[in-house]
Scaffold this motif. Sequence first.
Motif, PDB file in Angstrom:
ATOM      1  N   SER A 185       6.843   6.357  -2.243  1.00 36.25           N
ATOM      2  CA  SER A 185       8.049   6.722  -1.993  1.00 36.25           C
ATOM      3  C   SER A 185       8.530   8.031  -1.417  1.00 36.25           C
ATOM      4  CB  SER A 185       9.027   6.176  -2.927  1.00 36.25           C
ATOM      5  OG  SER A 185       8.772   4.726  -3.548  1.00 36.25           O
TER       6      SER A 185
ATOM      7  N   GLU B 211      12.689  -0.894  -1.947  1.00 39.00           N
ATOM      8  CA  GLU B 211      11.664   0.297  -3.197  1.00 39.00           C
ATOM      9  C   GLU B 211      13.302   0.359  -4.231  1.00 39.00           C
ATOM     10  OE1 GLU B 211       8.612  -0.127  -0.289  1.00 39.00           O
ATOM     11  OE2 GLU B 211      10.778  -0.091  -0.445  1.00 39.00           O
TER      12      GLU B 211
ATOM     13  N   PHE C  14      12.209   9.624  -6.621  1.00 35.40           N
ATOM     14  CA  PHE C  14      11.122   9.192  -6.343  1.00 35.40           C
ATOM     15  C   PHE C  14      10.499   9.102  -7.720  1.00 35.40           C
ATOM     16  CE2 PHE C  14      12.475  11.232  -2.786  1.00 35.40           C
ATOM     17  CZ  PHE C  14      13.108   9.796  -2.438  1.00 35.40           C
TER      18      PHE C  14
END
Length: 328
Positions: free
Chosen positions: A40, A70, A35
């Motif tokens: 996130s 995302e 990430f």
Amino acid sequence: MGLSEWLYELKSGKEDVIFERIVENDQYYFDENLFQSKESREQFHFFIKDANRISTTLLLHEIKRRKMEETDFDVFRKVYDWFQYKLIVIYPETKIGASFFLFNSDNKKLVNILKYLDTGITDYNMRTMNEAAFKEYFPDESLAEKFLRKPSRHDQVPSKGILNFGNTLFELDYGKEGVEKIAKLMFQHGADESKYEYGEESDGTQRVIELLDVILNDDEDKVFVVDELDRSLHPQMTIRFVETFLKFSVEKTTQMIITTHESNLMDLNILRRDEIWFAEKDQDNNTKLYTLEKFKIRYDKVVSKDYLAGRYGAVPAFKDFEYVWGKE
């Protein structure tokens, strides 16, 4: 270890952990380097703990359900989509699905396959009919109306639908006002002037038709899992089907995994040693899988004969017949 879920990435023969979780103990691990943003990483912590509260769900499903856009979550979307769109499981009771749409056009390759597999079918056509003729197939007209009705405002309306009713396979083309076209699939057998419906074909021929998409599918990277491939098929038909798939898949990235009791498929002229696996049940009714490769047999060996003799295990262990009558 308990109920668990994990995802690894294979790189140069090495396994890199993306995540692991054990549901009962609410234990989990994931690679935080996956990430790019702190948000996130925190979201993933929340998702994995939330998923652990529901023992029947997969973390991949929970992430997909939340529609995360995302970039950090791309890997999970790709894996989920592979399971949803690329992994096709065909059970013994599965009836015709994607194979039906192969009959939508004049498909000479399809006809040639049906001839080659000795089904007796030499041609086919989609015979159109009106609503009145369609209703005659149903014992209750209201049942037919459910398939013909104008959809409500909230309905998800498909462009095409397959209906398997009795002996007949129908294709229903839908528009905004309901069904716009009805057709049924009919088969020709040589010079016989009669046309036959799907349900009038033998069980073996129906099984071949159900499996046609495995051979003729053009979508890359698909994996077909066929449970009990040999259901309703002659032993030679089962072998011929596997050989046909292997010939058609030479230029494609397609894979077929089957379960079968047809021992004649254990032929090293058809399959490699590492492609033949056995399933053996122990005294506790646990099943273990192992490959023929572990036996390091010669390539000219008659595998099926040795298998039936019990040389590789994974064969039934029967008691003496006197046991049925309560005798030792």
